[in-house]
Design a protein around this motif. Structure first.
Motif, short mmCIF file in Angstrom:
data_model
loop_
_atom_site.label_atom_id
_atom_site.label_comp_id
_atom_site.label_asym_id
_atom_site.label_seq_id
_atom_site.Cartn_x
_atom_site.Cartn_y
_atom_site.Cartn_z
N GLU A 285 0.93 -1.22 -0.10
CA GLU A 285 0.05 0.13 0.18
C GLU A 285 0.77 1.08 -0.19
O GLU A 285 1.92 1.35 0.73
CB GLU A 285 -0.91 -0.03 1.21
CG GLU A 285 -2.02 1.31 1.11
CD GLU A 285 -3.05 0.95 2.09
OE1 GLU A 285 -3.97 1.75 2.22
OE2 GLU A 285 -2.93 0.03 2.83
N ASN A 286 0.68 2.10 -0.86
CA ASN A 286 1.42 3.55 -1.03
C ASN A 286 2.87 3.18 -1.27
O ASN A 286 3.85 3.72 -0.56
CB ASN A 286 1.21 4.22 0.24
CG ASN A 286 -0.31 4.82 0.21
OD1 ASN A 286 -0.93 4.82 -0.68
ND2 ASN A 286 -0.50 4.76 1.60
N GLY A 287 3.02 1.89 -1.93
CA GLY A 287 4.67 1.76 -2.35
C GLY A 287 5.32 1.02 -1.21
O GLY A 287 6.48 0.57 -1.74
N LYS A 288 4.74 0.51 -0.24
CA LYS A 288 5.46 -0.10 0.96
C LYS A 288 4.68 -1.32 1.29
O LYS A 288 3.51 -1.34 1.06
CB LYS A 288 5.55 0.79 2.16
CG LYS A 288 6.26 2.15 1.99
CD LYS A 288 6.06 2.95 3.28
CE LYS A 288 7.24 4.36 2.87
NZ LYS A 288 7.30 5.10 4.29
N LEU A 289 5.27 -2.31 2.11
CA LEU A 289 4.84 -3.60 2.39
C LEU A 289 3.92 -3.23 3.47
O LEU A 289 4.15 -2.51 4.40
CB LEU A 289 5.99 -4.36 2.83
CG LEU A 289 6.94 -5.13 1.66
CD1 LEU A 289 7.75 -6.06 2.47
CD2 LEU A 289 6.21 -5.75 0.71
N THR A 290 2.99 -3.87 3.40
CA THR A 290 1.82 -3.57 4.39
C THR A 290 2.26 -4.73 5.73
O THR A 290 3.03 -5.63 5.65
CB THR A 290 0.37 -4.29 4.20
OG1 THR A 290 0.56 -5.63 3.91
CG2 THR A 290 -0.08 -3.47 2.77
#
Length: 501
Positions: A285-290
């Motif tokens: 999400e938003n380019g980062k791992l959740t």
């Protein structure tokens, strides 16, 4: 014909104009009767991971209906070593969604994968395929998400040495013809696999290239697209059957063995995974791992020692899992880092539109969300894997990660951003746990962690008992040290396990 199905390579999908998951018995009968199909082949994997076959010549419409409705009896003790001969009769029942036109049979034939059932009509609890189904159901109940996977199927083609345009030793990555001699076999295999419903991403030549005496060894890979875990497993086992059958027709040898000589890259079966809720990839999400992705990673790492019991199943597996041979040894994870056990590859999370515009200045490019492409890769399995049990085990590991109280911290502490095989980073490697070094060690790890796999009734205790006993029987606890670099003795083992999986 509907444009949706016009280009579909699956003959039944194209003819019936419906997705394979929606196939019914009447659909199969209609295809058979209207396309002059003369044979039905039941296919099902045994404990050795290879497809078994039961052939039926169709003699009437009633006969065809009976085959597709009732299935047939088989001897389970001849398929699975942990089933006793005294109670071994099993039913095999076709799963209609798996039906495909056989690409090899001179007699027009439709092949269908089957599931195993006991005398009371219930699924065989110890069946690898049913174990996988149970693992997915429990994972969905615990997390509310579906699990998708895809495999990277590596293999070696072995043929007579051709000195013309001989590829450089261990430098075959993405090589083209004429330096890549296995291209035609690979391309035809991809066509046939797609025709059975396999969702192929791409194919290419791999790093491993070398010659030995009069023989040429050439490594290739076919990579799949992420899909529902049950379908992904079916696709992999059909693909291996197709590759072997084609190799036989081409007059060359082909192996998925994890190691085929000393000092050269072996073949792995890397598994990419993602969690989805509807159409949304829940791992980024938003380019980062959740947090969901980190919990899954924590589960993979925590159960990694015992996952080798499903993904690294013969002594040669542990000759591959050594430093500097394109395979992991330490239990850790990282971004774009090929020395780790769990890798987070590039995922088109930013700049995709900019790259396309730069490469194609005339193209009008709208920014799109490509986050669905992001996967998390588990890198230690190899071609000896029991594909169904491996994927079931990975699903259990994800569920386990969600149930770990300290999953996020656990993952954080095992993140590395350096090449852990570099001597300069020895301190990093020394603080990490190691994967098992033998089948015997793997069995001990499975015994220790078996409760996590048996939880919720996913892995039957008898199945775990059988796997542990089988791994211990190799008696290979010190085999790597005993053989060292004795090439002659190692090659004896290579030949023994050449056709594994």
């Amino acid at each position: 014909m509907s444009s949706k199905y016009a280009l579909n390579p699956h003959a039944l999908v194209r003819f019936l104009e419906k997705d394979a998951k929606d196939f019914t018995k009447d659909d199969i009968i209609r295809y058979v009767t209207e396309n002059e199909i003369e044979m039905i082949n039941f296919r099902y994997p045994g404990a050795d991971g290879r497809l078994k076959t039961l052939n039926f010549i169709i003699n009437s419409l009633d006969h065809l209906d009976n085959i597709l409705t009732c299935g047939e009896r088989v001897d389970g003790s001849s398929l699975f070593p942990y089933i006793e001969a005294g109670s071994s009769d099993l039913y095999v029942l076709p799963r209609y969604r798996t039906a495909f036109l056989n690409p090899f049979s001179e007699i027009p034939a439709v092949d269908i994968l089957c599931s195993f059932y006991m005398k009371d009509g219930k699924p065989l609890e110890m069946s690898p395929e049913y174990t996988m189904r149970k693992a997915h159901e429990v994972l969905k109940q615990v997390t509310g998400m579906e699990y998708e996977v895809m495999g990277e199927l590596e293999y070696y083609v072995v043929s007579e040495k051709d000195d013309l345009f001989l590829a450089s030793d261990q430098k075959g990555y993405h090589e083209s013809t004429p330096f890549n001699k296995g291209r035609d076999l690979r391309a035809l295999a991809m066509k046939y696999i797609a025709g059975t419903g396999g969702l192929i991403k791409y194919g290419h030549s791999e790093v491993g290239n070398f010659t030995k005496g009069d023989l040429m060894y050439e490594q290739n890979e076919i990579e799949f697209l992420p899909t529902k875990m049950e379908d992904a497993a079916d696709q992999l086992i059909i693909a291996k059957w197709i590759l072997r059958t084609l190799a036989y027709q081409f007059g060359v040898d082909l192996t998925f063995a994890p190691k085929i000589t000393v000092g050269k890259a072996g073949s792995g079966l890397h598994i990419h995974t993602r969690l989805k809720k509807g159409d949304k990839n829940m791992m980024i999400e938003n380019g980062k791992l959740t947090d969901s992705a980190l919990k899954a990673i924590a589960g993979y790492l925590d159960l990694a020692p015992s996952l080798t019991a499903f993904g690294n199943t013969n002594p040669m597996s542990y000759f591959r899992l050594v430093p500097h041979q394109e395979a992991p040894t330490n239990i850790c994870w990282g971004d774009r880092n090929r020395s780790v056990l769990v890798r987070v590859p590039l995922g088109w999370t930013s700049g995709a539109g900019d790259m396309l515009r730069d490469a194609n200045p005339l193209e009008k490019v709208e920014d799109q969300d490509f986050s669905g492409k992001q996967t998390v890769e588990f890198r230690c399995p190899d071609g000896s894997s029991d594909v169904y049990l491996l994927i079931a085990g990975l699903a259990v590991a994800v569920r386990h990660g969600f149930e770990m109280k300290d999953a996020l911290q656990y993952a954080k502490e095992r993140y590395v951003d350096v090449n852990i095989f570099d001597d300069a980073n020895k301190g990093v490697a020394d603080r990490l746990s190691q994967l098992p070094a033998s089948c015997y060690d793997s069995a001990l790890c499975l015994e220790k962690q078996r409760a996590d796999f048996e939880k919720y009734g996913v892995f039957a205790p008898g199945l775990i008992d059988g796997l542990v006993a089988g791994l211990k029987k190799f008696d290979d606890k010190t085999l790597r040290q005993d053989l060292g670099n004795d090439e002659a003795k190692i090659m004896e083992l290579v030949q023994k396990y050449f056709y594994c999986g």
